[in-house]
Design a protein around this motif. Structure first.
Motif, PDB file in Angstrom:
ATOM      1  N   LYS A 255       0.793  -1.225   0.000  1.00 55.15           N
ATOM      2  CA  LYS A 255       0.000   0.000   0.000  1.00 55.15           C
ATOM      3  C   LYS A 255       0.831   1.284   0.000  1.00 55.15           C
ATOM      4  O   LYS A 255       2.006   1.290   0.345  1.00 55.15           O
ATOM      5  CB  LYS A 255      -0.915   0.013   1.240  1.00 55.15           C
ATOM      6  CG  LYS A 255      -1.755  -1.255   1.413  1.00 55.15           C
ATOM      7  CD  LYS A 255      -2.831  -1.124   2.476  1.00 55.15           C
ATOM      8  CE  LYS A 255      -2.309  -0.821   3.859  1.00 55.15           C
ATOM      9  NZ  LYS A 255      -1.509  -1.898   4.473  1.00 55.15           N
ATOM     10  N   LEU A 256       0.136   2.376  -0.328  1.00 50.23           N
ATOM     11  CA  LEU A 256       0.742   3.719  -0.300  1.00 50.23           C
ATOM     12  C   LEU A 256       1.154   4.120   1.110  1.00 50.23           C
ATOM     13  O   LEU A 256       2.188   4.772   1.305  1.00 50.23           O
ATOM     14  CB  LEU A 256      -0.302   4.709  -0.846  1.00 50.23           C
ATOM     15  CG  LEU A 256      -0.003   6.203  -0.783  1.00 50.23           C
ATOM     16  CD1 LEU A 256       1.236   6.545  -1.592  1.00 50.23           C
ATOM     17  CD2 LEU A 256      -1.200   7.009  -1.288  1.00 50.23           C
ATOM     18  N   GLY A 257       0.351   3.758   2.088  1.00 50.39           N
ATOM     19  CA  GLY A 257       0.637   4.149   3.463  1.00 50.39           C
ATOM     20  C   GLY A 257       0.095   3.137   4.441  1.00 50.39           C
ATOM     21  O   GLY A 257      -0.224   2.007   4.046  1.00 50.39           O
ATOM     22  N   ILE A 258       0.008   3.538   5.709  1.00 46.35           N
ATOM     23  CA  ILE A 258      -0.356   2.638   6.823  1.00 46.35           C
ATOM     24  C   ILE A 258       0.168   1.229   6.542  1.00 46.35           C
ATOM     25  O   ILE A 258      -0.567   0.245   6.623  1.00 46.35           O
ATOM     26  CB  ILE A 258      -1.873   2.632   7.147  1.00 46.35           C
ATOM     27  CG1 ILE A 258      -2.725   2.335   5.904  1.00 46.35           C
ATOM     28  CG2 ILE A 258      -2.318   3.931   7.785  1.00 46.35           C
ATOM     29  CD1 ILE A 258      -4.179   1.919   6.263  1.00 46.35           C
ATOM     30  N   LEU A 404      -5.744  15.595   4.450  1.00 52.60           N
ATOM     31  CA  LEU A 404      -4.941  15.559   3.224  1.00 52.60           C
ATOM     32  C   LEU A 404      -4.233  16.892   3.010  1.00 52.60           C
ATOM     33  O   LEU A 404      -3.046  16.942   2.668  1.00 52.60           O
ATOM     34  CB  LEU A 404      -5.819  15.247   2.001  1.00 52.60           C
ATOM     35  CG  LEU A 404      -6.588  13.930   2.023  1.00 52.60           C
ATOM     36  CD1 LEU A 404      -7.319  13.732   0.699  1.00 52.60           C
ATOM     37  CD2 LEU A 404      -5.670  12.756   2.298  1.00 52.60           C
ATOM     38  N   SER A 408      -0.184  17.488   3.521  1.00 49.57           N
ATOM     39  CA  SER A 408       0.517  18.029   2.354  1.00 49.57           C
ATOM     40  C   SER A 408       1.279  19.296   2.752  1.00 49.57           C
ATOM     41  O   SER A 408       2.448  19.478   2.394  1.00 49.57           O
ATOM     42  CB  SER A 408      -0.492  18.325   1.241  1.00 49.57           C
ATOM     43  OG  SER A 408       0.150  18.900   0.130  1.00 49.57           O
ATOM     44  N   ALA A 426       6.717  12.777   4.939  1.00 46.75           N
ATOM     45  CA  ALA A 426       6.008  12.157   3.816  1.00 46.75           C
ATOM     46  C   ALA A 426       5.144  10.980   4.265  1.00 46.75           C
ATOM     47  O   ALA A 426       4.133  10.666   3.644  1.00 46.75           O
ATOM     48  CB  ALA A 426       7.006  11.710   2.746  1.00 46.75           C
ATOM     49  N   TYR A 429       1.690  12.094   4.894  1.00 46.70           N
ATOM     50  CA  TYR A 429       1.027  12.388   3.610  1.00 46.70           C
ATOM     51  C   TYR A 429       0.533  11.099   2.960  1.00 46.70           C
ATOM     52  O   TYR A 429      -0.579  11.034   2.434  1.00 46.70           O
ATOM     53  CB  TYR A 429       2.042  13.094   2.711  1.00 46.70           C
ATOM     54  CG  TYR A 429       1.556  13.546   1.350  1.00 46.70           C
ATOM     55  CD1 TYR A 429       0.596  14.534   1.228  1.00 46.70           C
ATOM     56  CD2 TYR A 429       2.102  13.010   0.181  1.00 46.70           C
ATOM     57  CE1 TYR A 429       0.187  14.979  -0.021  1.00 46.70           C
ATOM     58  CE2 TYR A 429       1.702  13.453  -1.067  1.00 46.70           C
ATOM     59  CZ  TYR A 429       0.740  14.438  -1.168  1.00 46.70           C
ATOM     60  OH  TYR A 429       0.343  14.873  -2.406  1.00 46.70           O
ATOM     61  N   ARG A 430       1.338  10.050   3.028  1.00 45.68           N
ATOM     62  CA  ARG A 430       0.939   8.762   2.448  1.00 45.68           C
ATOM     63  C   ARG A 430      -0.117   8.079   3.307  1.00 45.68           C
ATOM     64  O   ARG A 430      -1.097   7.547   2.818  1.00 45.68           O
ATOM     65  CB  ARG A 430       2.169   7.865   2.291  1.00 45.68           C
ATOM     66  CG  ARG A 430       3.105   8.324   1.179  1.00 45.68           C
ATOM     67  CD  ARG A 430       4.238   7.333   0.908  1.00 45.68           C
ATOM     68  NE  ARG A 430       5.258   7.346   1.941  1.00 45.68           N
ATOM     69  CZ  ARG A 430       5.334   6.497   2.958  1.00 45.68           C
ATOM     70  NH1 ARG A 430       4.453   5.511   3.084  1.00 45.68           N
ATOM     71  NH2 ARG A 430       6.297   6.606   3.852  1.00 45.68           N
ATOM     72  N   ASP A 431       0.121   8.074   4.616  1.00 43.63           N
ATOM     73  CA  ASP A 431      -0.834   7.412   5.514  1.00 43.63           C
ATOM     74  C   ASP A 431      -2.232   8.025   5.409  1.00 43.63           C
ATOM     75  O   ASP A 431      -3.238   7.304   5.396  1.00 43.63           O
ATOM     76  CB  ASP A 431      -0.360   7.533   6.976  1.00 43.63           C
ATOM     77  CG  ASP A 431       0.789   6.581   7.333  1.00 43.63           C
ATOM     78  OD1 ASP A 431       1.169   5.752   6.478  1.00 43.63           O
ATOM     79  OD2 ASP A 431       1.306   6.656   8.467  1.00 43.63           O
ATOM     80  N   LYS A 433      -3.878   9.348   3.117  1.00 39.79           N
ATOM     81  CA  LYS A 433      -4.695   9.213   1.899  1.00 39.79           C
ATOM     82  C   LYS A 433      -5.747   8.114   1.986  1.00 39.79           C
ATOM     83  O   LYS A 433      -6.758   8.165   1.278  1.00 39.79           O
ATOM     84  CB  LYS A 433      -3.810   9.007   0.663  1.00 39.79           C
ATOM     85  CG  LYS A 433      -4.578   9.138  -0.657  1.00 39.79           C
ATOM     86  CD  LYS A 433      -5.027  10.568  -0.951  1.00 39.79           C
ATOM     87  CE  LYS A 433      -6.128  10.705  -1.988  1.00 39.79           C
ATOM     88  NZ  LYS A 433      -7.482  10.566  -1.438  1.00 39.79           N
ATOM     89  N   ILE A 434      -5.581   7.147   2.856  1.00 35.20           N
ATOM     90  CA  ILE A 434      -6.603   6.105   2.979  1.00 35.20           C
ATOM     91  C   ILE A 434      -7.842   6.614   3.708  1.00 35.20           C
ATOM     92  O   ILE A 434      -8.943   6.057   3.562  1.00 35.20           O
ATOM     93  CB  ILE A 434      -6.041   4.853   3.709  1.00 35.20           C
ATOM     94  CG1 ILE A 434      -7.007   3.675   3.590  1.00 35.20           C
ATOM     95  CG2 ILE A 434      -5.746   5.134   5.175  1.00 35.20           C
ATOM     96  CD1 ILE A 434      -7.324   3.223   2.190  1.00 35.20           C
ATOM     97  N   THR A 436      -9.794   9.158   3.527  1.00 37.00           N
ATOM     98  CA  THR A 436     -10.955   9.630   2.761  1.00 37.00           C
ATOM     99  C   THR A 436     -11.594   8.502   1.962  1.00 37.00           C
ATOM    100  O   THR A 436     -12.554   8.731   1.219  1.00 37.00           O
ATOM    101  CB  THR A 436     -10.566  10.751   1.778  1.00 37.00           C
ATOM    102  OG1 THR A 436      -9.555  10.247   0.881  1.00 37.00           O
ATOM    103  CG2 THR A 436     -10.001  11.965   2.500  1.00 37.00           C
ATOM    104  N   ILE A 437     -11.051   7.309   2.101  1.00 38.54           N
ATOM    105  CA  ILE A 437     -11.533   6.178   1.298  1.00 38.54           C
ATOM    106  C   ILE A 437     -12.200   5.115   2.153  1.00 38.54           C
ATOM    107  O   ILE A 437     -13.346   4.734   1.898  1.00 38.54           O
ATOM    108  CB  ILE A 437     -10.365   5.573   0.479  1.00 38.54           C
ATOM    109  CG1 ILE A 437      -9.835   6.602  -0.536  1.00 38.54           C
ATOM    110  CG2 ILE A 437     -10.813   4.295  -0.225  1.00 38.54           C
ATOM    111  CD1 ILE A 437      -8.579   6.189  -1.270  1.00 38.54           C
TER     112      ILE A 437
END
Lengths: 596, 596
Positions: A255-258, A404, A408, A426, A429-431, A433-434, A436-437
């Motif tokens: 994943k992007l984060g977490i 977000l 940022s 960073a 920033y990556r963490d 993003k999940i 809002t999903i």
């Protein structure tokens, strides 16, 4: 220290905005006054600052890994989780009858923020367990409660939510997993579930999966979905662990984060069927799942606040330390720490104002939840429930969307160093993003706000909130401070913008669903902006009073300055948002699909 | 295909907004009409779609790596770069005298967008070479030009910009690298440079470093900085490569994004001094570097547009493919592709409108650059230069800031899949974050806009642009279409908001520098929003005319719809931004430093 819990700000909200002393008047919360809040928060801060926060970077660099069906979490996680459970943190808000401490959400939410600030990935495991507990408390049979609840409340076992399948994300009508009734009253569960947070791990002895599946012959769509408990290990009559159940983790996501939070693909029933037990009645699974979801949605909103707070702290520390350029006002004669530069302060103030505003909103929502569940008067319970339910999509949607922007800005304050992973900015920033999903995208929150929370009661709850806000404007009007006047002006404009949008949503809801839903997310953002800004305005009133009484002047002045910044720079966006929603719907759907 | 160059939209801008046929009237550009533009763009699209774009994901998964001072780029990069150089793409905008093609920037910028959409990491190498070429063209001696220019213009060698040192980021006054004069007129260069893009790699035979350093005894601060050429390999008299110079790559960074682009730490002079040659005169290094910087800033703005376009294309493809839920308007009876849902369309339209708006702004800026350099009339050159210089911080600052929002929306459209790295949407989100930082952060662009571009001429250039915009409003007022009226309303409001801010900046500039710089980034965002929106309004006028003539109806209708969306949903933010800037400065700096 990499994280310092904002205990003072949290207690300010809990005391003055959430009204902890009123909560302590409610039956069952007699012990939960300000003193308790302070003691719990200070203990919680110590634990999270000292034990959980130091593992955050390690979780990003050395994520959970999968091999042969087993998941190994980041080194240190299992030991920290043991301390978390032993400290009784999992049971904070849960009933004393099942080993919890029965504290109000107004206190629990602040503790949740600390845990998430300390380590978003780590905190997800308890967050999902909370959801499983809520579902069992509401709809589980006495047998299920007896077997599972205490183990979950004490944190000995952990819980998961199994909704998503490859073809069924936001649209749960498409769920295909099936549960076949067995002669003994249990079920055999078959299917594939994806995106299962902590679906497999090595931090606890057992994992209690709450799984949506269809019983053969049940109605089509969401009305034919039931909810099941499927434990990783079956439980013997004496409570000891029995055979391994037929649910297996076949992979985890990259994943992007977490990254430390294992996101599992779970396969049910490849070897004859996973043993499951129905929760509540057949075909009411979605309803029960929404109980978990609503708890989880609020908690994800708190995650947004939490990661924003951590990003803010890191950015402030860097801005105090990094020396570049002479300040434009000549206040320092040579190169100065960049916190002297107005744009750096604008970024830090933006981060701070969003975070404090959303924290205040979440705190007030938590108080409403407490009253909705504990108030002796049915009308008061109902009113508080309506208020809480209106706020859940705002806490979830607005606090995560703002996170977000805040994370940022956190990178931006660091300049080039922010883009280098070793710096750590960073990761937030990556963490973020999940957020809002998962647990329903911002659009799903906005659908909820438009449909169930606004249109269904003809805008009554929304208008009642606006009436409350107008009262705060009245209070502000009595003050003669520049700050109070500035805030009143923006608050009035934002409230009027909100009322226009509410009227539009109510009027157009049936006739032009496309037009209303074209503006649903902007409506959510406007409403969240307003409600958080309203709480900052209330905070300003309190802070001015306490300042006059000579109480903690530095803190009160900072609160006033932050409230004014929020009004000038964030609330000020509201009228433009109104215009886009009320006058701009046509252009959202004007482009034919084939022209994209 | 993973990327399809938007050739039609680019040619629309080049023909109707940038006015390529007027550019082709300028001396030196006689061959550069619409036909040439079309031929070049189509060829460029083929190359980037087929050769460069397929390497983008690979670059993220298999970044450039460092070992023993050598950097190995992502597999495939070196071969693609060879094709890039052999295709003559590096020389597109550079003088024919040195092996270039001498095409206008209005064409070159579109080609640059394609290369960056295809692969942001790959494109950085040519981007930096362009900067080195500009600096040598402007200030290099005939000798330096003779040795280096053709090799750079043909892409045989590549160039770098060496500004940053650990203590000197935005503040170049703090540069410590030194250059000691040698009897033969050369210099020996010593020092450490960080964040050097493509500072070391294996794609070309030589690397020409342009390095800022101080000659001992030169004045303090930025007035004592000189610029040097330091080649990786010394060049023999016959042009062949000689000894390895004393500049070495000691490490590369581990970054959030653009991972295939090696970001080098370069050590100069550890073994006796790196041989360097001064560019132009002593102590004028910063001035020359600004030539490179201005070219690079414009190019980075184009990077923002490029990554936004690519994120948009990916999101549209997913939204057409992913089936979830029944549309709210009942237009499809069962679950439909999510592009049917209004909020998904709102997100896609936002991405599209930002991208098209910024592309149009960049195209018009490029045309001004061409006129500023080629117009026979000195007054016209001056006017175009002022216009171009005003637009550079907007192209850089606004296009990159919007790319953060667009790439974030790109992930959001993908839902949970967006957070999984294999999907690819997250790469754009990570890659884009550097764009608001390097070649001057958004705050540095905003300082430039406030100081050199607005306050210095008393707001004249800004007001001249506003007057042009008012003319466009006049054109819109003559139309009776709903779209033209909607756009005119927002454009007028935004222009007035802009003029208020310009007046504020000019009036307060000296008296209250903190107040002005507290609003500098919001001013930049408002100005960028307005100028891009203005170009969308001009595009709407053209599209309505061409639609009436029956030309490409689908494209023209889409342009009209997108222009209107831009006005309703993006331009509509301008008045709120004005309020924050003009009325909200105090609250930016009200919080004492110790209270953060």
């Amino acid at each position: 220290m990499s994280y310092t819990a904002p205990v003072k700000d949290m207690l300010f909200d809990i005391e003055h905005l959430a009204g902890i002393e009123q909560i302590a008047q409610l039956p069952g919360f007699e012990e939960a006054g300000l003193e308790t809040a302070q003691a719990v928060l200070e203990e919680c801060a110590k634990f999270n600052e000292g034990v959980v926060a130091p593992l955050n970077v390690e979780g990003d660099r050395n994520p959970s890994s999968w091999k042969d069906g087993r998941v190994t979490t980041t080194p240190g996680f299992a030991a920290a989780y043991k301390q978390y459970a032993e400290g009784g943190w999992q049971g904070l808000q849960h009933p004393v009858d099942f080993g919890g401490q029965g504290l109000p959400k107004a206190i629990g939410a602040a503790c949740g923020e600390m845990l998430n600030s300390a380590n978003l990935s780590f905190a997800l495991c308890p967050l999902l367990t909370d959801g499983a507990i809520e579902a069992l408390l509401t709809a589980g049979s006495d047998d299920l409660k007896a077997v599972y609840l205490e183990k979950l409340v004490t944190g000995e076992w952990t819980g998961t939510m199994n909704l998503t399948e490859p073809q069924a994300g936001s649209d749960l009508a498409l769920v295909r997993s099936r549960a076949e009734p067995q002669p003994d009253g249990s079920y055999k569960v078959f299917g594939t579930k994806i995106f299962i947070t902590y679906g497999e791990h090595d931090m606890a002895d057992n994992i209690v999966h709450l799984v949506l599946a269809k019983i053969p012959g049940s109605p089509e769509g969401v009305k034919g979905i039931s909810l099941f408990v499927v434990p990783k290990f079956l439980v013997n009559k004496d409570g000891s662990l029995g055979a391994r159940n037929d649910v297996h983790c076949v992979s985890i996501e990259h994943k992007l984060g977490i990254k430390a939070s294992p996101t599992a693909v779970l396969q049910y029933g490849d070897n004859g069927g996973a043993v499951g037990y129905i929760v509540g009645e057949e075909n009411r699974g979605l309803e029960y799942m929404f109980i978990m979801m609503n708890a989880a949605r609020y908690a994800v909103g708190v995650q947004g606040i939490a990661v924003a707070e951590r990003a803010y702290q890191k950015a402030v520390a860097y801005a105090r330390d990094r020396v570049q350029s002479r300040p434009v006002d000549g206040s320092v004669s040579g190169p100065a720490p960049i916190i002297h530069h107005p744009d750096v302060r604008r970024m830090l103030m933006t981060m701070r104002a969003y975070t404090e505003g959303c924290r205040a909103m979440a705190s007030v929502a938590a108080a409403a939840y407490d009253a909705a569940h504990h108030h002796p008067d049915a009308a008061a319970r109902k009113q508080n429930q309506a208020f809480y339910e209106f706020l859940v999509p705002l806490v979830k949607g607005y606090s995560t969307e703002m996170s977000l922007e805040v994370t940022s800005l956190g990178v931006q304050v660091h300049g080039g160093m922010g883009f280098i992973e070793e710096t750590g900015a960073a990761q937030y920033y990556r963490d973020a993003k999940i957020l809002t999903i998962y647990e329903g995208t911002t659009a799903i929150q906005a659908n909820d706000l438009v449909g169930r929370k606004t249109a269904r009661d003809g805008g009554q709850t929304a208008q009642a909130i606006a009436a409350q806000i107008e009262k705060t404007e009245g209070e502000l009007a009595k003050r003669d401070s520049v700050a109070a006047r500035a805030v009143a002006k923006r608050l009035t404009a934002a409230r009027k913008a909100f009322l226009d949008v509410v009227a539009y949503v109510v009027q157009q809801g049936k006739a032009s669903p496309n037009a209303v839903f074209a503006g649903s997310v902007p409506y959510l953002m406007l409403a969240g902006n307003l409600v958080a800004g309203w709480q900052m305005a209330r905070a300003l009133l309190v802070a001015e009073d306490l300042l006059q009484k000579g109480q903690d002047a530095a803190f009160m002045r900072a609160k006033i300055a932050t409230a004014r910044f929020y009004a000038d720079h964030i609330l000020a966006k509201a009228p433009g948002m109104r215009d886009s929603i009320v006058e701009g719907a046509d252009s959202v759907t004007a482009l034919p699909l084939e022209a994209f």
